[in-house]
Design an enzyme around this catalytic site. Structure first.
Site, PDB file in Angstrom:
ATOM      1  N   HIS A 287      41.437 -38.560 -29.782  1.00 57.41           N
ATOM      2  CA  HIS A 287      41.573 -38.705 -28.334  1.00 57.41           C
ATOM      3  C   HIS A 287      41.005 -37.452 -27.670  1.00 57.41           C
ATOM      4  O   HIS A 287      41.454 -36.339 -27.944  1.00 57.41           O
ATOM      5  CB  HIS A 287      43.056 -38.870 -27.971  1.00 57.41           C
ATOM      6  N   HIS A 330      51.622 -32.758 -26.460  1.00 59.79           N
ATOM      7  CA  HIS A 330      51.037 -31.438 -26.282  1.00 59.79           C
ATOM      8  C   HIS A 330      51.856 -30.562 -25.351  1.00 59.79           C
ATOM      9  O   HIS A 330      52.695 -31.043 -24.591  1.00 59.79           O
ATOM     10  CB  HIS A 330      49.595 -31.540 -25.771  1.00 59.79           C
ATOM     11  N   GLU A 336      50.622 -29.983 -14.828  1.00 56.29           N
ATOM     12  CA  GLU A 336      50.073 -31.301 -14.547  1.00 56.29           C
ATOM     13  C   GLU A 336      50.992 -32.099 -13.619  1.00 56.29           C
ATOM     14  O   GLU A 336      52.146 -32.364 -13.953  1.00 56.29           O
ATOM     15  CB  GLU A 336      49.885 -32.079 -15.848  1.00 56.29           C
ATOM     16  N   TYR A 345      49.895 -46.778 -16.696  1.00 56.74           N
ATOM     17  CA  TYR A 345      49.322 -45.662 -17.449  1.00 56.74           C
ATOM     18  C   TYR A 345      49.678 -45.844 -18.916  1.00 56.74           C
ATOM     19  O   TYR A 345      50.827 -46.139 -19.265  1.00 56.74           O
ATOM     20  CB  TYR A 345      49.872 -44.342 -16.908  1.00 56.74           C
ATOM     21  N   HIS A 360      54.733 -32.232 -15.197  1.00 59.29           N
ATOM     22  CA  HIS A 360      54.917 -31.573 -16.486  1.00 59.29           C
ATOM     23  C   HIS A 360      54.319 -30.178 -16.347  1.00 59.29           C
ATOM     24  O   HIS A 360      53.096 -30.013 -16.302  1.00 59.29           O
ATOM     25  CB  HIS A 360      54.220 -32.354 -17.601  1.00 59.29           C
ATOM     26  N   HIS A 366      55.261 -32.644 -23.579  1.00 57.23           N
ATOM     27  CA  HIS A 366      55.269 -34.020 -23.098  1.00 57.23           C
ATOM     28  C   HIS A 366      54.271 -34.838 -23.906  1.00 57.23           C
ATOM     29  O   HIS A 366      53.528 -34.307 -24.721  1.00 57.23           O
ATOM     30  CB  HIS A 366      54.972 -34.109 -21.598  1.00 57.23           C
TER      31      HIS A 366
END
Length: 431
Positions: A287, A330, A336, A345, A360, A366
């Site tokens: 990803h 991560h 964010e 989402y 976050h 998260h």
């Protein structure tokens, strides 16, 4: 609704006139301007900023902007500005339901509510994150921010933005940016409007570099639209509302401020259709980092680290092989703030709804909720089209502090952390 024509090209030196011959030729400030207009320069960077970063426009108007009364302090309502220190900034994951639609006539200014801030507006660092939810015209009220440029992300409804530089029509799926100091009014066109605003205190937004991607891809300059000159010769009184150093002030005008007959330059409002974003994605494995979805960036003095990034997660193909496809778990030096324009989402299938928000912060862990992890870890990895979705993120190198309203509001989902409670240990010593 009138059809509007636009000028195109991000940061181009545009020129436009509502009356023929209103723009001076060969110079910006002649002794006398045609139509007996006033010449006025509008600068949103320092005079001596490098040519590539310099933003300024020359306007030719019925009256100069100083033709106004004194400003008087008015109530700030729920509008807040960094540094915001009413409450401690928590490291917890946070999520909110959408701002409700108004039940009584409410215009854009009265609907503004600040969810979070960071940095310091007075030193031109950081941002404010606001929401609007309105159903009424601003009538003879006009707004502008001296604290930062305003990035609009609509989530519901269509609006007309009347600015000194002309008009923009804005729909869900588009964004608009109003430079610091530009006066504007917002009118809903077909019912209530709701959305998000990033008030960028720092460097004006620019397009991110493409690096090894090359000359094409991401957001292309040609797809950014600027208004053509439009003016009204109207001596009706107007109320001018200015957000300055974190406070709201108002002054009286005996005329319309939308009296720019012609303009030339590169500092002006603009809009962009997010469906034009040319997504770059992996066609092999793993990803990729969300930075590949950056539409606009406000750089900081630390190269490669943004004051604010505006990032989107649009419809796209997901084809990565042997890969956990949702965003990985991560912790990040960046903070964010996310919103959802439509659909779902992929990392949060429940609780994060259009109009909602999450935060976050720096080094707060998260990632996908437990149910999403189970599903993504065991699904067949055939090519998959992500349809009917559009999430976005305001990402910043500075910690994002929620306001007292955001922390204490009934809109806050106090059980947000529960979506990770189902995560369990699978380790048993075997491969």
């Amino acid at each position: 609704m009138e059809n509007l024509s636009y000028l195109t090209g991000f940061n181009n030196e545009h020129e436009t006139e509502a009356l023929p011959g209103a723009l001076p030729k060969g110079q910006f400030s002649p002794q006398k301007v045609n139509y007996k207009l006033y010449a006025e320069q509008f600068s949103s960077t320092a005079f001596t900023a490098p040519r590539a970063q310099n933003r300024r426009s020359w306007t030719y108007r019925l009256r100069p902007s100083i033709a106004m009364g004194d400003f008087i302090k008015i109530d700030n309502g729920l509008v807040r500005t960094a540094p915001e220190t009413d409450i401690p900034c928590p490291p917890n994951v946070l999520r909110w339901d959408p701002i409700p639609l108004p039940q009584q006539d409410t215009d854009f200014v009265d609907s503004l509510v600040t969810i979070a801030t960071n940095g310091d507006a007075k030193t031109q660092v950081g941002m404010g994150i606001h929401c609007y939810s309105a159903n009424a015209n601003m009538q003879n009220r006009v707004f502008y921010s001296s604290d930062g440029e305003m990035l609009f992300v609509p989530q519901l409804g269509k609006m007309e933005i009347t600015t000194e530089f002309g008009k923009l029509h804005l729909s869900v799926g588009e964004i608009a940016v109003i430079p610091r100091g530009v006066r504007f009014a917002i009118n809903p066109l077909d019912g209530p409007i709701r959305g998000y605003i990033c008030e960028n205190y720092g460097h004006p937004f620019v397009l991110p570099e493409r690096g090894p991607v090359g000359a094409n891809g991401y957001a292309n300059q040609r797809d950014f639209c600027y208004p053509t000159a439009w003016f009204e010769d109207n001596d009706t009184p107007y109320t001018l509302i200015n957000k300055f150093c974190g406070n709201l002030f108002e002054a009286q005008l005996d005329h319309s401020p939308f009296d720019v007959v012609a303009w030339v330059g590169n500092s002006a409002p603009y809009k962009y259709d997010l469906s034009r974003f040319n997504v770059m994605n992996t066609v092999s494995f793993d990803h990729p980092d969300p930075s590949i979805f950056t539409v606009l960036t406000s750089p900081s003095e630390l190269e490669g680290t943004a004051n604010v990034d505006f990032v989107i997660f649009p419809p796209r193909w997901m084809v990565a092989e042997h890969t956990f496809r949702p965003p990985y778990y991560h912790r990040n030096i960046m903070s964010e703030f996310m919103g959802l324009i439509k659909g779902m989402y992929d990392a949060k299938e429940h609780g994060f709804v259009p109009g909602g928000m999450s935060l976050h912060n720096c080094m707060t862990p998260h990632g996908p909720e437990a149910e999403v992890f189970e599903k993504a870890s065991n699904t067949s990895l055939s090519p998959q089209r992500y349809e009917n979705t559009m999430a976005f993120m305001f990402e910043s190198r500075y910690a994002i502090a929620p306001t007292e309203f955001a922390m204490n509001s009934d809109l806050r989902q106090r059980d947000y952390l529960a979506c990770w409670k189902g995560l369990k240990k699978y380790y048993n010593g075997e491969k």
